[in-house]
Design a protein around this motif. Sequence first.
Motif, PDB file in Angstrom:
ATOM      1  N   TRP A 264     -20.219 -46.675  -6.191  1.00 22.86           N
ATOM      2  CA  TRP A 264     -19.948 -45.692  -5.151  1.00 22.86           C
ATOM      3  C   TRP A 264     -19.632 -46.365  -3.817  1.00 22.86           C
ATOM      4  O   TRP A 264     -18.877 -45.855  -3.011  1.00 22.86           O
TER       5      TRP A 264
ATOM      6  N   VAL B 203     -18.765 -35.924  -2.538  1.00 26.14           N
ATOM      7  CA  VAL B 203     -19.177 -35.171  -3.720  1.00 26.14           C
ATOM      8  C   VAL B 203     -19.897 -36.099  -4.696  1.00 26.14           C
ATOM      9  O   VAL B 203     -20.951 -35.756  -5.245  1.00 26.14           O
ATOM     10  N   GLU B 204     -19.343 -37.274  -4.893  1.00 27.17           N
ATOM     11  CA  GLU B 204     -19.969 -38.244  -5.796  1.00 27.17           C
ATOM     12  C   GLU B 204     -21.352 -38.660  -5.298  1.00 27.17           C
ATOM     13  O   GLU B 204     -22.287 -38.794  -6.080  1.00 27.17           O
TER      14      GLU B 204
ATOM     15  N   GLY C  87     -13.630 -37.159   0.889  1.00 31.00           N
ATOM     16  CA  GLY C  87     -14.268 -35.920   0.435  1.00 31.00           C
ATOM     17  C   GLY C  87     -14.797 -36.068  -0.985  1.00 31.00           C
ATOM     18  O   GLY C  87     -15.921 -35.633  -1.288  1.00 31.00           O
ATOM     19  N   LYS C  88     -14.018 -36.692  -1.847  1.00 30.96           N
ATOM     20  CA  LYS C  88     -14.464 -36.957  -3.225  1.00 30.96           C
ATOM     21  C   LYS C  88     -15.665 -37.911  -3.229  1.00 30.96           C
ATOM     22  O   LYS C  88     -16.574 -37.781  -4.049  1.00 30.96           O
TER      23      LYS C  88
ATOM     24  N   ASN D 273     -23.427 -36.839  -3.591  1.00 29.22           N
ATOM     25  CA  ASN D 273     -24.338 -35.736  -3.895  1.00 29.22           C
ATOM     26  C   ASN D 273     -24.720 -35.710  -5.369  1.00 29.22           C
ATOM     27  O   ASN D 273     -25.869 -35.428  -5.714  1.00 29.22           O
ATOM     28  N   GLU D 274     -23.765 -36.015  -6.238  1.00 28.35           N
ATOM     29  CA  GLU D 274     -24.059 -36.063  -7.671  1.00 28.35           C
ATOM     30  C   GLU D 274     -25.048 -37.179  -7.995  1.00 28.35           C
ATOM     31  O   GLU D 274     -25.979 -36.986  -8.776  1.00 28.35           O
TER      32      GLU D 274
ATOM     33  N   GLN E 191     -19.483 -37.589   7.292  1.00 32.71           N
ATOM     34  CA  GLN E 191     -19.367 -36.148   7.529  1.00 32.71           C
ATOM     35  C   GLN E 191     -19.144 -35.846   9.008  1.00 32.71           C
ATOM     36  O   GLN E 191     -18.352 -34.969   9.352  1.00 32.71           O
TER      37      GLN E 191
ATOM     38  N   SER F  85     -23.313 -41.048   4.058  1.00 33.63           N
ATOM     39  CA  SER F  85     -22.636 -39.769   3.867  1.00 33.63           C
ATOM     40  C   SER F  85     -22.593 -38.967   5.159  1.00 33.63           C
ATOM     41  O   SER F  85     -21.563 -38.383   5.508  1.00 33.63           O
TER      42      SER F  85
END
Length: 140
Positions: free
Chosen positions: A46, A85-86, A81-82, A88-89, A133, A129
């Motif tokens: 990541w 999301v990653e 943005g992706k 958060n996963e 943001q 993150s």
Amino acid sequence: MSASAALISISVHLCNRYGFPIPIPITPNDALVKLLTGLNGRITQWGYTDDIQEYVRAFKAEYAAAKVNDEALEAWMEQRGKWLVEANEIMGDVSRFLSEGWLETLSSEVAGLLWRHISGAVWKMQYMSAFLQVYLDHMV
């Protein structure tokens, strides 16, 4: 220092040496080792870094390069943005790992050391993150 603490300190040293945020305790529990190895791989892939200041410098350089034109900036924003999301996963996977009671299978000493590293890695991921943001929110 107990034998289990000595083993985890060796594991911490090796993980730090190879850039993994979460040490993998020496244990006969193959399922635990597999889960932690998988989490380490996802977190590392990541883009996790232990050095927040270096992350900020690299981020600002990446952002400066992306904002040279609207097309590059739009592509960068989509990619980031992706990335969010990653993140958060991955943090959801860490949460599931913790709620499934894996730390309870270890001695309290080893579980405490492992908890410290897991929570530290998650905190840094959240910081990375949130930093992104803030930039994205100011662009829109």
